[in-house]
Design an enzyme around this catalytic site. Structure first.
Site, PDB file in Angstrom:
ATOM      1  N   CYS A  14      27.537  35.158 -37.837  1.00 58.34           N
ATOM      2  CA  CYS A  14      28.386  33.970 -37.930  1.00 58.34           C
ATOM      3  C   CYS A  14      29.345  33.883 -36.746  1.00 58.34           C
ATOM      4  O   CYS A  14      29.887  32.816 -36.467  1.00 58.34           O
ATOM      5  CB  CYS A  14      29.158  33.971 -39.243  1.00 58.34           C
ATOM      6  SG  CYS A  14      30.165  35.441 -39.503  1.00 58.34           S
ATOM      7  N   GLY A  33      27.658  31.683 -45.790  1.00 57.76           N
ATOM      8  CA  GLY A  33      26.339  31.148 -45.528  1.00 57.76           C
ATOM      9  C   GLY A  33      26.389  29.890 -44.688  1.00 57.76           C
ATOM     10  O   GLY A  33      27.291  29.708 -43.861  1.00 57.76           O
ATOM     11  N   SER A  34      25.429  28.995 -44.923  1.00 57.65           N
ATOM     12  CA  SER A  34      25.286  27.801 -44.107  1.00 57.65           C
ATOM     13  C   SER A  34      26.333  26.744 -44.453  1.00 57.65           C
ATOM     14  O   SER A  34      26.907  26.753 -45.547  1.00 57.65           O
ATOM     15  CB  SER A  34      23.894  27.199 -44.316  1.00 57.65           C
ATOM     16  OG  SER A  34      23.778  26.662 -45.622  1.00 57.65           O
ATOM     17  N   GLY A  69      25.096  24.659 -47.466  1.00 55.55           N
ATOM     18  CA  GLY A  69      25.286  25.349 -48.736  1.00 55.55           C
ATOM     19  C   GLY A  69      26.744  25.459 -49.127  1.00 55.55           C
ATOM     20  O   GLY A  69      27.114  25.264 -50.289  1.00 55.55           O
ATOM     21  N   GLU A  73      32.801  30.549 -46.007  1.00 61.15           N
ATOM     22  CA  GLU A  73      32.743  30.923 -44.600  1.00 61.15           C
ATOM     23  C   GLU A  73      31.373  30.520 -44.078  1.00 61.15           C
ATOM     24  O   GLU A  73      30.352  31.029 -44.538  1.00 61.15           O
ATOM     25  CB  GLU A  73      32.969  32.424 -44.422  1.00 61.15           C
ATOM     26  CG  GLU A  73      33.070  32.835 -42.973  1.00 61.15           C
ATOM     27  CD  GLU A  73      32.166  33.990 -42.634  1.00 61.15           C
ATOM     28  OE1 GLU A  73      31.132  33.745 -41.979  1.00 61.15           O
ATOM     29  OE2 GLU A  73      32.471  35.125 -43.027  1.00 61.15           O
ATOM     30  N   GLU A 133      25.987  24.322 -34.728  1.00 62.70           N
ATOM     31  CA  GLU A 133      25.373  25.647 -34.725  1.00 62.70           C
ATOM     32  C   GLU A 133      23.856  25.555 -34.900  1.00 62.70           C
ATOM     33  O   GLU A 133      23.351  24.760 -35.684  1.00 62.70           O
ATOM     34  CB  GLU A 133      25.954  26.499 -35.856  1.00 62.70           C
ATOM     35  CG  GLU A 133      25.370  27.911 -35.921  1.00 62.70           C
ATOM     36  CD  GLU A 133      25.877  28.695 -37.123  1.00 62.70           C
ATOM     37  OE1 GLU A 133      26.040  29.912 -37.000  1.00 62.70           O
ATOM     38  OE2 GLU A 133      26.104  28.071 -38.181  1.00 62.70           O
ATOM     39  N   LYS A 136      26.279  36.566 -57.232  1.00 62.01           N
ATOM     40  CA  LYS A 136      24.945  35.997 -57.335  1.00 62.01           C
ATOM     41  C   LYS A 136      24.062  36.644 -56.271  1.00 62.01           C
ATOM     42  O   LYS A 136      24.389  36.620 -55.074  1.00 62.01           O
ATOM     43  CB  LYS A 136      25.013  34.482 -57.149  1.00 62.01           C
ATOM     44  CG  LYS A 136      23.717  33.758 -57.490  1.00 62.01           C
ATOM     45  CD  LYS A 136      23.051  33.327 -56.224  1.00 62.01           C
ATOM     46  CE  LYS A 136      21.758  32.553 -56.519  1.00 62.01           C
ATOM     47  NZ  LYS A 136      20.923  32.483 -55.288  1.00 62.01           N
TER      48      LYS A 136
END
Length: 516
Positions: A285, A224-225, A228, A246, A372, A169
């Protein structure tokens, strides 16, 4: 998952320049009917890829690596227009992506990921076991690494190397770059002889949801977050699909008393810390977000001074800028001293670096200080003696990585600190910063929740292929039912364990009919 998507307006992903905040084009969303066709192609391609020798799949990946290299400058320029990460950084990332493709290809050719074995249990029972590709994989790439973790990064390369078709995507933070890279990769795969459906790309939030909900998709990978990743995991859980998400967390660092014993050593560590947590505008990250330093070492003052010299840099999107701004406000409400670099009041998404001094007593579970904040910000916590930090280290959230700086091999504090760190992180870097991730056989890029949704897995290194295979066993096989690497002359030339003995390659004399 949320019902809205960033930069999604009237069926398009709009492309914005982080340097200016201005729109520079858009990409149409993939229609539901087109997503259905993409899924069908992947389903049809799955058995073909699974039956293709790893050496052939390796040539496909090499073809994509060559194609990315041939388009390096064009892709870097386009990437900078959508990410603001800079041409030098992006050129290096493209080159690194090419090397990663070749590495995953070599892992597949080596064959150990198949974990092939066969045992004669008795006169009437023989068991064979190996890993099979899971089938079509959906990949949701990252905003901060458009090549390393984008539409043809680590996740895509390791899944293809393992023999799985991939549907990726496109990321709304860099939609024009995503579709360009996907087009180059598809053309290269087609020219190299890969079947139709080996690799496809869809665009748009709803297209992503359609992938998650499709019975054709057998596993999902996301970078990502935390919000999400958890939304994706929860939605996929409704039909039992595994998700490797992750997400990253605070990534602690610890400086022992011996490591900061001299002013020069303390200054050097402080400089490395600032360089690491502001690298790429703090959008890694693995960014170290919290460092424990000896009281009296002067390290907070050194970090604060160096932060004041860091130039503002653009964040990737307006959404990330808004999240950074609110995160700084939240940290300011609960932290102690704050020092910020000079801000940039110009256009675009530029962010100034920040550092906070926090007290050890404030680092309790549930504190905002232990979550974070994506961007160029970090916390410094001073301690009087190492022992008082150990319980705090043990109670930190799971992280991808951590750092421990020591006074050398005779430093008595090192072993205790590392032992407290390891249960909560995927990788501990001794006397080094964790921001760089080498793609090797021994790499672990994962970690306990909430760093990832699958603590046993990794998204970088040889172990990354394990996310896209699953074990099967066959009892009392014959030559027609065994895979070629166990049933014949082992044309794939992979390691196989026969009756507990590891052999490479396996001779046909070890097949059941010859061993009875």
């Amino acid at each position: 998952m949320s019902t809205t998507a960033p930069h999604a307006v009237a069926g398009v992903d709009a492309s914005f320049d982080p340097h200016t905040g201005l729109q520079r084009g858009s990409v149409k969303h993939t229609s539901p009917s087109m997503v259905d066709r993409v899924l069908l192609r992947a389903v049809n391609a799955a058995p073909l890829l699974a039956a293709t020798a790893p050496a052939v799949r390796a040539r496909w990946l090499a073809a994509v690596a060559d194609a990315l290299s041939a388009h390096q400058e064009e892709l870097a320029v386009l990437g900078d227009e959508e990410t603001g990460l800079g041409l030098s950084r992006l050129r290096g990332e493209i080159a690194g992506a090419g090397r990663s493709l070749l590495f995953y290809a070599s892992v597949a050719v080596e064959g150990r990921y198949l974990a092939a074995s066969m045992d004669v249990v008795s006169d009437t029972v023989t068991l064979a076991r190996w890993n099979v590709p899971v089938g079509p994989v959906a990949v949701f790439g990252a905003s901060n690494f458009p090549f390393g973790f984008g539409v043809f990064g680590h996740d895509v390369a390791s899944a293809l190397a393992a023999g799985c078709p991939v549907i990726v995507k496109a990321h709304p933070a860099h939609p024009r770059l995503s579709v360009k890279v996907a087009s180059i990769a598809r053309d290269a795969l087609r020219a190299a002889g890969a079947p139709e459906g080996t690799y496809d790309c869809v665009t748009g939030f709803n297209a992503g949801l359609q992938l998650v909900d499709s019975l054709a998709v057998k596993t999902i990978s996301f970078t990502g977050s935390q919000r999400g990743g958890m939304a994706l995991r929860d939605r996929a859980a409704a039909r039992g699909v595994p998700v490797f998400a992750e997400m990253g967390t605070i990534n602690p660092a610890f400086v022992t008393s011996a490591a900061a014993a001299s002013p020069a050593a303390a200054e050097n560590i402080a400089a490395g810390f600032v360089a690491s947590f502001t690298l790429g505008a703090g959008q890694f990250c693995t960014k170290p977000g919290l460092i424990f330093v000896p009281a009296g070492s002067g390290m907070f003052d050194a970090v604060a001074r160096l932060v004041g010299e860091v130039a503002p840099a653009p964040l990737l999107t307006a959404g990330i800028e808004a999240g950074f701004t609110s995160g700084i406000a939240e940290l300011s409400a609960v932290a102690g001293v704050m020092v910020a670099a000079p801000s940039d009041d110009g256009d675009g998404y530029a962010a100034a670096a920040h550092v906070f001094r926090v007290a050890l007593a404030d680092l309790m579970p549930g504190s905002r200080l232990l979550e974070e904040c994506f961007g160029p910000v970090a916390l410094v916590c001073e301690y009087d003696y190492a022992g008082e930090v150990m319980d705090v280290l043990a109670g930190l959230q799971g992280s991808l990585a951590a750092s421990v700086f020591t006074g050398g091999p005779d430093d008595s504090e090192t072993a205790t600190v590392v032992a407290r760190m390891l249960p909560n992180v995927g990788r501990v870097a001794l006397n080094a910063w964790p921001t760089g991730v080498a793609n090797t056989w021994s790499q672990q890029h994962g970690g306990p929740w909430p760093a990832t949704s699958r603590p046993e897995a990794t998204s970088v290194g040889a172990g990354a292929l394990a996310r896209f295979v699953r074990p099967v066993a066959l009892q009392n096989p014959d030559l027609q039912t065994l895979p070629v690497f166990l049933a014949t002359e082992n044309p794939w030339k992979i390691p196989c364990r026969i009756d507990g003995v590891l052999l490479l390659p396996v001779s046909s004399s070890l097949a059941p009919k010859d061993r009875s």
